[in-house]
Design a protein around this motif. Structure first.
Motif, PDB file in Angstrom:
ATOM      1  N   ILE A  64      11.940  -4.741  -4.574  1.00 15.33           N
ATOM      2  CA  ILE A  64      12.568  -5.522  -5.666  1.00 15.33           C
ATOM      3  C   ILE A  64      13.601  -4.902  -6.414  1.00 15.33           C
ATOM      4  N   ALA A  65      14.728  -5.699  -6.407  1.00 13.73           N
ATOM      5  CA  ALA A  65      15.920  -4.963  -6.965  1.00 13.73           C
ATOM      6  C   ALA A  65      15.557  -4.494  -8.683  1.00 13.73           C
TER       7      ALA A  65
ATOM      8  N   CYS B 102      17.428  -1.718   0.458  1.00 16.06           N
ATOM      9  CA  CYS B 102      16.591  -0.725  -0.169  1.00 16.06           C
ATOM     10  C   CYS B 102      17.235  -0.323  -1.422  1.00 16.06           C
ATOM     11  N   ASN B 103      16.526   0.309  -2.310  1.00 10.20           N
ATOM     12  CA  ASN B 103      16.794   0.666  -3.678  1.00 10.20           C
ATOM     13  C   ASN B 103      17.614   2.134  -3.648  1.00 10.20           C
TER      14      ASN B 103
ATOM     15  N   ASP C  94      20.419  -9.552 -11.998  1.00  7.37           N
ATOM     16  CA  ASP C  94      21.822  -9.807 -11.388  1.00  7.37           C
ATOM     17  C   ASP C  94      21.851  -9.114  -9.954  1.00  7.37           C
ATOM     18  N   THR C  95      21.093  -8.142  -9.642  1.00  5.05           N
ATOM     19  CA  THR C  95      21.525  -7.288  -8.456  1.00  5.05           C
ATOM     20  C   THR C  95      20.422  -8.076  -7.434  1.00  5.05           C
TER      21      THR C  95
ATOM     22  N   THR D 207      11.476 -11.523  -0.169  1.00  5.22           N
ATOM     23  CA  THR D 207      11.481 -10.391  -0.926  1.00  5.22           C
ATOM     24  C   THR D 207       9.995  -9.702  -0.684  1.00  5.22           C
ATOM     25  N   LEU D 208       9.903  -8.724  -0.355  1.00  3.96           N
ATOM     26  CA  LEU D 208       8.711  -7.851  -0.497  1.00  3.96           C
ATOM     27  C   LEU D 208       8.109  -7.331  -1.750  1.00  3.96           C
ATOM     28  N   VAL D 209       6.885  -7.680  -2.186  1.00  2.00           N
ATOM     29  CA  VAL D 209       6.235  -7.394  -3.604  1.00  2.00           C
ATOM     30  C   VAL D 209       5.023  -6.220  -3.243  1.00  2.00           C
TER      31      VAL D 209
END
Length: 464
Positions: free
Chosen positions: A318-319, A248-249, A323-324, A343-345
């Motif tokens: 999404i990161a 998570c971000n 790079d992440t 990846t969830l979008v």
């Protein structure tokens, strides 16, 4: 590009240890960096996590170490305690054939008293985090006047965490004629500025910034209005991973995701910056020894943490940059194993998706991201997989002379707990952890609480 370690000018004890560890061929980063490191040159290395970079500098430190000169000769600075512990352990492992080497770890999050006592006894190599190293320096507990090698590991991460002033203050206390090795996953302008004033005529090495497509399969799913926690649960039920990291971000989103998963019976733990160090340590112990199947984490877990044998990575968001994203998915598919990253979008994340697509297209010109539909909601009627093990903590460790063999011996005596029902054991300074199967939890606790280890009684309990 790889080569045999025997082609490098390494001391016989180091080569013998590498042979014992079945390390025959170098990784690409080791093949490119080690000749320059062993030649005493300053080196800048840009390589992703899991590339073998720790051995690339550890072997260099050990090769030039003068064991009979009991002074601090090498300093390795790391962004987190977890990475520092991992680096120190690898240095000790690679140097185990050399007698009387002392590697000292100095990090925040733990009491200083034991560190102060250790410093009074001296060390050859210090591995630590900038804040705690600087604290000891300011209290005149460390002398770097005879330092020959300085290593900045995960330098970009240290700058991201705000350690720039601490790094400058530490570096000022080291000799100017030292060797400096800078390792960084990315090379932003901040790193370039740091390197310019820090290294002398450095050799620059860049190793491929993305994992090989052959080892990691990626999939992208459209949320299409579905809540992220619901989508993650569907993916977990569809893929049934033995171990999975959900990224998570933010810290808040991380804790909320973990709470939602646990409320529905998933074996999940949270890892983020708001946790106390003890809780962070226990979380990683439980995840690595299979006492939890799912680790929900912020990007601090993308680098430097000792997470192995990971089946699946889920990017719940999404990161912030490519790079992440690369470092997130690089947690799976390590050491040549197959890996899967999904990846969830959501709507509004097309820009981030396009950046990832551009990155993948540079590897494969035919690549285009196709968004998949989420697995069906009805999968959530199935029971989530339970964890394979439970973790027991023993209030005794290295300072009590405990060893893994002592714990195994007590548990397996009279076949009370079969060896096959015992998992990973970690012995730390003041306490130890042992994983056992859930079926043997009560028996194991009874044995540990009612029998002596090393002639002493220790309390044991389950970590929850």
């Amino acid at each position: 590009m790889t080569s045999a370690f025997t082609t490098l000018p390494l001391a016989t004890p180091l080569l013998a240890t590498l042979d014992e560890l079945n390390y025959s061929a170098t990784t690409p980063v080791q093949a490119q960096a080690l000749p320059h490191v062993l030649a005493g040159k300053d080196v800048i290395v840009q390589a992703r996590t899991g590339s073998g970079k720790t051995a690339a500098f550890a072997l260099g430190l050990l090769q030039k170490l003068e064991v009979q000169r009991f002074r601090v000769q090498s300093l390795v600075l790391c962004p987190t305690r977890e990475l520092a512990d991992q680096v120190a352990e690898e240095i000790r492992t690679l140097g185990r054939g050399m007698h009387n080497i002392k590697v000292l770890t100095l990090c925040g999050g733990v009491p200083q008293r034991a560190q102060i006592i250790s410093l009074e006894h001296g060390a050859h190599i210090i591995v630590g985090t900038p804040g705690r190293i600087l604290d000891h320096l300011n209290n005149q507990r460390i002398d770097f006047s005879e330092l020959t090698t300085l290593v900045l590991d995960e330098a970009d991460r240290m700058l991201e965490m705000g350690f720039q002033d601490d790094l400058k203050a530490i570096i000022k206390t080291t000799p100017k004629n030292r060797q400096t090795l800078l390792f960084s996953a990315t090379y932003p302008s901040q790193i370039e500025q740091l390197a310019t004033g820090l290294l002398q005529q450095p050799e620059t090495i860049v190793v491929a910034d993305a994992p090989e497509q052959s080892s990691i399969q990626q999939a992208f799913y459209s949320l299409n209005g579905v809540p992220r926690d619901n989508a993650v649960k569907r993916l977990l039920q569809a893929y049934q991973p033995a171990s999975c990291v959900v990224f998570c971000n933010t810290k808040r989103a991380t804790q909320a995701m973990a709470d939602s998963l646990r409320a529905q019976g998933y074996s999940a733990l949270a890892l983020h910056g708001d946790l106390e160090q003890k809780d962070r340590d226990q979380t990683l112990v439980q995840f690595n020894n299979r006492s939890a199947r799912i680790l929900v984490a912020t990007d601090v877990a993308a680098r430097g943490l000792d997470i192995t044998d990971l089946d699946l990575v889920i990017n719940s968001e999404i990161a912030h940059d490519t790079d992440t994203h690369v470092h997130r998915i690089g947690r799976t598919g390590r050491a040549g194993a197959e890996g899967l990253a999904v990846t969830l979008v959501a709507e509004g994340e097309q820009h981030g998706l396009s950046l990832i697509e551009d990155l993948l297209a540079r590897q494969n010109q035919q690549y285009r991201i196709e968004l998949k539909a989420l697995p069906e909601q009805k999968l959530l009627t199935q029971e989530p997989l339970a964890a394979a093990m439970v973790t027991l903590q023993i209030l005794g460790g290295k300072k009590h002379k405990l060893r893994p063999g002592d714990i195994v011996g007590a548990l397996t005596k009279d076949n009370q707990v079969p060896f096959s029902e015992i998992g990973k054991i970690q012995v730390q300074a003041a306490w130890s952890y042992v994983a056992v199967s859930p079926e043997k939890e009560r028996v194991a606790l009874h044995v540990l609480n009612n029998n002596r280890l090393k002639g002493r009684s220790f309390r044991a309990f389950r970590v929850r």
